[in-house]
Design a protein around this motif. Structure first.
Motif, PDB file in Angstrom:
ATOM      1  N   SER A  29       3.153   2.260 -35.736  1.00 51.46           N
ATOM      2  CA  SER A  29       3.191   0.806 -35.841  1.00 51.46           C
ATOM      3  C   SER A  29       4.588   0.250 -35.621  1.00 51.46           C
ATOM      4  N   SER A  30       5.575   1.101 -35.629  1.00 43.06           N
ATOM      5  CA  SER A  30       6.956   0.659 -35.471  1.00 43.06           C
ATOM      6  C   SER A  30       7.598   1.403 -34.311  1.00 43.06           C
ATOM      7  N   GLY A  31       8.613   0.791 -33.718  1.00 38.83           N
ATOM      8  CA  GLY A  31       9.333   1.421 -32.629  1.00 38.83           C
ATOM      9  C   GLY A  31      10.448   2.317 -33.091  1.00 38.83           C
ATOM     10  N   LEU A  32      10.628   2.464 -34.417  1.00 42.77           N
ATOM     11  CA  LEU A  32      11.682   3.298 -34.971  1.00 42.77           C
ATOM     12  C   LEU A  32      11.092   4.340 -35.898  1.00 42.77           C
ATOM     13  N   ALA A  33      11.750   5.498 -35.949  1.00 47.02           N
ATOM     14  CA  ALA A  33      11.350   6.560 -36.876  1.00 47.02           C
ATOM     15  C   ALA A  33      12.599   7.124 -37.529  1.00 47.02           C
ATOM     16  N   MET A  34      12.522   7.350 -38.841  1.00 42.27           N
ATOM     17  CA  MET A  34      13.632   7.940 -39.575  1.00 42.27           C
ATOM     18  C   MET A  34      13.265   9.387 -39.888  1.00 42.27           C
ATOM     19  N   ILE A  35      14.024  10.319 -39.302  1.00 41.41           N
ATOM     20  CA  ILE A  35      13.741  11.746 -39.459  1.00 41.41           C
ATOM     21  C   ILE A  35      15.032  12.448 -39.826  1.00 41.41           C
ATOM     22  N   ASP A  36      15.031  13.112 -40.977  1.00 37.43           N
ATOM     23  CA  ASP A  36      16.200  13.860 -41.456  1.00 37.43           C
ATOM     24  C   ASP A  36      17.465  13.014 -41.451  1.00 37.43           C
ATOM     25  N   GLY A  37      17.316  11.755 -41.806  1.00 36.65           N
ATOM     26  CA  GLY A  37      18.476  10.883 -41.909  1.00 36.65           C
ATOM     27  C   GLY A  37      18.943  10.284 -40.601  1.00 36.65           C
ATOM     28  N   THR A  39      17.952   8.031 -37.017  1.00 37.35           N
ATOM     29  CA  THR A  39      17.022   7.040 -36.488  1.00 37.35           C
ATOM     30  C   THR A  39      16.719   7.354 -35.025  1.00 37.35           C
ATOM     31  N   TYR A  40      15.422   7.319 -34.675  1.00 33.61           N
ATOM     32  CA  TYR A  40      14.999   7.583 -33.304  1.00 33.61           C
ATOM     33  C   TYR A  40      14.144   6.418 -32.816  1.00 33.61           C
ATOM     34  N   ARG A  41      14.314   6.072 -31.547  1.00 30.94           N
ATOM     35  CA  ARG A  41      13.447   5.074 -30.936  1.00 30.94           C
ATOM     36  C   ARG A  41      12.196   5.781 -30.425  1.00 30.94           C
ATOM     37  N   ASP A 112      -6.296  16.869 -25.870  1.00 29.33           N
ATOM     38  CA  ASP A 112      -6.249  16.823 -27.335  1.00 29.33           C
ATOM     39  C   ASP A 112      -5.123  17.657 -27.940  1.00 29.33           C
ATOM     40  N   ASP A 113      -4.244  18.247 -27.107  1.00 27.73           N
ATOM     41  CA  ASP A 113      -3.059  18.887 -27.677  1.00 27.73           C
ATOM     42  C   ASP A 113      -2.151  17.816 -28.262  1.00 27.73           C
ATOM     43  N   ALA A 114      -1.508  18.147 -29.392  1.00 28.90           N
ATOM     44  CA  ALA A 114      -0.642  17.183 -30.076  1.00 28.90           C
ATOM     45  C   ALA A 114       0.676  17.008 -29.320  1.00 28.90           C
ATOM     46  N   VAL A 115       1.191  15.787 -29.363  1.00 31.07           N
ATOM     47  CA  VAL A 115       2.460  15.442 -28.716  1.00 31.07           C
ATOM     48  C   VAL A 115       3.407  14.918 -29.789  1.00 31.07           C
ATOM     49  N   HIS A 116       4.664  15.398 -29.758  1.00 28.01           N
ATOM     50  CA  HIS A 116       5.622  15.048 -30.805  1.00 28.01           C
ATOM     51  C   HIS A 116       6.893  14.459 -30.213  1.00 28.01           C
ATOM     52  N   LEU A 117       7.561  13.684 -31.034  1.00 27.54           N
ATOM     53  CA  LEU A 117       8.878  13.171 -30.685  1.00 27.54           C
ATOM     54  C   LEU A 117       9.894  14.304 -30.714  1.00 27.54           C
ATOM     55  N   VAL A 118      10.850  14.272 -29.800  1.00 22.61           N
ATOM     56  CA  VAL A 118      11.900  15.282 -29.762  1.00 22.61           C
ATOM     57  C   VAL A 118      13.024  14.869 -30.708  1.00 22.61           C
ATOM     58  N   THR A 119      13.402  15.770 -31.584  1.00 19.56           N
ATOM     59  CA  THR A 119      14.462  15.511 -32.560  1.00 19.56           C
ATOM     60  C   THR A 119      15.755  16.204 -32.142  1.00 19.56           C
ATOM     61  N   GLN A 120      16.768  16.026 -32.976  1.00 21.08           N
ATOM     62  CA  GLN A 120      18.067  16.621 -32.672  1.00 21.08           C
ATOM     63  C   GLN A 120      17.965  18.140 -32.594  1.00 21.08           C
ATOM     64  N   LYS A 121      17.147  18.745 -33.450  1.00 21.86           N
ATOM     65  CA  LYS A 121      16.968  20.194 -33.423  1.00 21.86           C
ATOM     66  C   LYS A 121      16.379  20.646 -32.086  1.00 21.86           C
ATOM     67  N   ASP A 122      15.400  19.880 -31.589  1.00 17.73           N
ATOM     68  CA  ASP A 122      14.797  20.221 -30.295  1.00 17.73           C
ATOM     69  C   ASP A 122      15.800  20.068 -29.155  1.00 17.73           C
ATOM     70  N   LEU A 123      16.606  19.020 -29.229  1.00 14.70           N
ATOM     71  CA  LEU A 123      17.565  18.788 -28.163  1.00 14.70           C
ATOM     72  C   LEU A 123      18.618  19.878 -28.099  1.00 14.70           C
ATOM     73  N   ARG A 124      18.930  20.460 -29.249  1.00 16.02           N
ATOM     74  CA  ARG A 124      19.876  21.574 -29.232  1.00 16.02           C
ATOM     75  C   ARG A 124      19.283  22.762 -28.473  1.00 16.02           C
ATOM     76  N   ARG A 125      17.975  22.926 -28.562  1.00 12.89           N
ATOM     77  CA  ARG A 125      17.334  23.991 -27.798  1.00 12.89           C
ATOM     78  C   ARG A 125      17.433  23.706 -26.295  1.00 12.89           C
ATOM     79  N   GLU A 144      21.794   7.696 -30.502  1.00  9.59           N
ATOM     80  CA  GLU A 144      23.246   7.755 -30.295  1.00  9.59           C
ATOM     81  C   GLU A 144      23.909   8.926 -31.000  1.00  9.59           C
ATOM     82  N   ASN A 145      23.196   9.576 -31.909  1.00  7.58           N
ATOM     83  CA  ASN A 145      23.781  10.725 -32.603  1.00  7.58           C
ATOM     84  C   ASN A 145      23.643  12.019 -31.816  1.00  7.58           C
ATOM     85  N   ILE A 146      22.946  11.980 -30.675  1.00  9.00           N
ATOM     86  CA  ILE A 146      22.744  13.170 -29.856  1.00  9.00           C
ATOM     87  C   ILE A 146      23.764  13.183 -28.726  1.00  9.00           C
TER      88      ILE A 146
END
Length: 611
Positions: A29-37, A39-41, A112-125, A144-146
């Protein structure tokens, strides 16, 4: 996965080749997500998604987002909520197993496979850690933290292009990337980087002055004079400049004399590595253009007397050093003579152009190249090794060749000559430590569209094509910088493995960029007209995934001299005393620092002990 997972976006609804369609979850419902401190669009065009498939994760880039015109009736609610009709199109780009990321796909997702947002941990990979071949250039626009990193090896050896409209931040991006490349070493002195920057507008001497040595055709006190010895060029391109377009017979007259002068120079003293039997008219052997002109004009204007018509009717010998032609008794009608030289080639007009070029001070940097100018016997104070050592072997990682003071009529030819001298030297020394293989060179070409357009057909375009096609094998990389990618030869642009695109408004330019991209990212490229200043879309060999990036700014005192004038502030300021005689002096001198009156100031050091 359920909607309670903060990274969950939705499920795959369709798969077509490398393109998948994702049905977005109602929980978004929102364009922002807070994950592990952090913020992701969420659901932004250009952001990344992850699709877990057993031991592997697929990664893709969001290219398009939409919603159904009207919600379709849904018989059964999904586990994570009602179908909202919202969807996004994703272009798959690579996959990761464990901590190893690889471009390309070995499998595809299912419906029907699940799709997830990429986080900082994923980007390091994806981008890896701070490996030695990675350089930091900015941050992700969507997070901006990546930190965004590029592979230095791929950036140099596979070539690159930086394109963007005027005012989009092109020059600042170039300066920032070059600073990042050099900063991979502990210090500037320890850096083994070797970068040659062709600065057409004189923008970078301020921005990179602490990292670079600058050569200029109109040098300032802290710059070195730029010289390009004419005798290091191929005979054809040299004669095209100094004598104009020549017929075959006229060309032969010039090349035969050049060959003779080079043979005479070798006869006076051998040059290392050159076998006299292999000497050609194109060999980089010093010879005097003044001597060339004098010998040819002497042959053309000579008159003869005597029964056999073999006695020169010479009145004054002339002087090749001052470009004074010999004077002969004019020919006369009848049997008394003097008689014309029947073997003359009819090349007085190109010889007059040659003399005019030699007297034109604007071309001193190439026709009178300082310590590399040969005397009448072809002897020079310095050889090409000191020239190349000055350009490529000094203690700074960047060399700036400031071409802003070069006449436009010779600019393209000069750029081609510089590139040919450098490339030929690195090509033939590829097995030596100074060569390009053991110590690669990155050539940055500003305003590339001016000399590598499809219809240019000049020496600069030819050598740039050669670098683009062959440079990788010999350690010569190219970085093209242009505001009109549609005017760059398609062959050259297609060889640029990494494309860094800033804001582009022209449809033809955007079309050329789309055609040159190695990834199917037409949706992402549609963002080009609305990118912020200094924001780029990077795709290709150096970026493991296509990325929308905000390039880091250099320090405030190290910005290129390409910013817009502050019109409102300047026009609000009261005018100070103006001297238009200074304007005319600079115009006449073709130098921005010229003055009307030299003011001699005697400066003496202050001895603090006497205070």
């Amino acid at each position: 996965m359920t909607a309670t997972d903060p990274t969950y976006l939705g499920r795959v609804s369709a798969v077509s080749g490398s393109t998948i369609t994702v049905r977005l979850a109602e929980s978004l419902s929102s364009g922002l997500a807070m994950i592990d401190g952090h913020t992701y669009r969420v659901g932004q065009v250009g952001s990344f998604v992850r699709i877990p498939l057993g031991y592997q994760d697929l990664y893709g880039v969001v290219a398009e987002i939409g919603a159904a015109a009207a919600p379709e009736p849904v018989a059964v609610a999904e586990m994570d909520g009602q179908d909202t009709g919202r969807w996004m199109r994703v272009e798959l780009a690579g996959e990761a197993t464990g901590e190893y990321f690889e471009r390309g796909l070995s499998q595809h997702p299912n419906v029907d496979d699940a799709v997830h947002l990429v986080t900082q941990k994923d980007l390091r990979r994806i981008y890896g850690g701070e490996e030695e071949d990675q350089v930091e250039i900015g941050t992700l626009s969507s997070a901006e933290n990546i930190i965004v990193r590029l592979s230095l090896d791929a950036l140099v050896t596979r070539h690159s292009a930086i394109v963007g409209s005027t005012g989009s931040g092109k020059s600042t991006t170039v300066a920032s990337i070059l600073r990042s490349v050099v900063s991979t070493s502990e210090s500037v002195a320890a850096s083994g980087a070797r970068i040659l920057l062709l600065d057409v507008h004189g923008e970078y001497s301020t921005a990179l002055g602490d990292l670079a040595k600058t050569f200029s055709a109109t040098p300032s006190p802290d710059e070195e004079p730029l010289f390009v010895p004419y005798w290091a060029l191929e005979a054809g391109e040299l004669l095209d400049f100094i004598a104009g377009e020549l017929s075959d017979n006229h060309l032969m007259a010039f090349t035969d004399k050049i060959q003779e002068l080079k043979e005479n120079r070798l006869g006076a003293g051998a040059l290392p590595g050159l076998d006299p039997q292999s000497l050609t008219v194109d060999s980089p052997v010093p010879f005097s253009l003044k001597k060339l002109w004098y010998d040819l004009i002497d042959f053309e204007t000579a008159t003869f007397t005597g029964p056999q018509r073999d006695q020169p009717a010479l009145e004054a010998a002339g002087d090749p050093a001052t470009l004074t032609a010999p004077r002969y008794t004019p020919h006369a009608m009848g049997a008394a003579g003097p008689f014309l030289n029947q073997a003359a080639k009819g090349i007085r007009r190109p010889l007059n152009l040659l003399r005019s070029r030699l007297l034109d001070r604007r071309y001193d940097f190439i026709l009178h190249p300082g310590p590399w100018e040969p005397d009448l016997a072809g002897q020079t104070a310095q050889d090409l090794d000191t020239l190349l050592g000055g350009w490529l072997g000094h203690d700074r990682p960047i060399t700036i060749l400031d071409l802003s003071g070069v006449p436009s009529s010779v600019l393209v030819r000069l750029i081609g000559s510089i590139l040919r001298v450098v490339y030929e030297a690195l090509y033939w020394s590829r097995e030596k430590t100074e060569g390009g293989v053991l110590r690669p060179l990155l050539v940055v070409m500003e305003e590339a569209h001016r000399y590598v357009s499809p219809d240019s057909g000049n020496v600069a375009a030819d050598i740039v094509k050669r670098i683009a096609k062959e440079g990788r094998k010999y350690g010569v990389g190219a970085m093209l910088v242009s505001q009109r990618p549609s005017e760059i030869d398609e062959t050259i642009l297609s060889q640029c493995g990494t494309l860094i695109a800033l804001r582009l408004s022209n449809p033809a330019d955007r079309g050329r960029v789309k055609g040159a991209l190695p990834d199917n990212l037409s949706g992402l490229m549609d963002l080009l007209p609305v990118l912020r200043t200094g924001e780029t879309i990077i795709s290709g060999e150096a970026a493991r995934l296509p990325v929308r990036c905000r390039v880091s700014l250099p320090p405030a005192d190290r910005l290129p001299r390409s910013s817009d004038p502050e019109v409102s502030a300047a026009w609000r300021t009261r005018r100070v005393a103006e001297g238009y005689d200074r304007m005319v002096a600079s115009w006449r001198a073709q130098r921005t620092t010229a003055v009307v009156r030299d003011i001699a100031i005697t400066r003496t050091p202050i001895n603090e002990d006497e205070q």
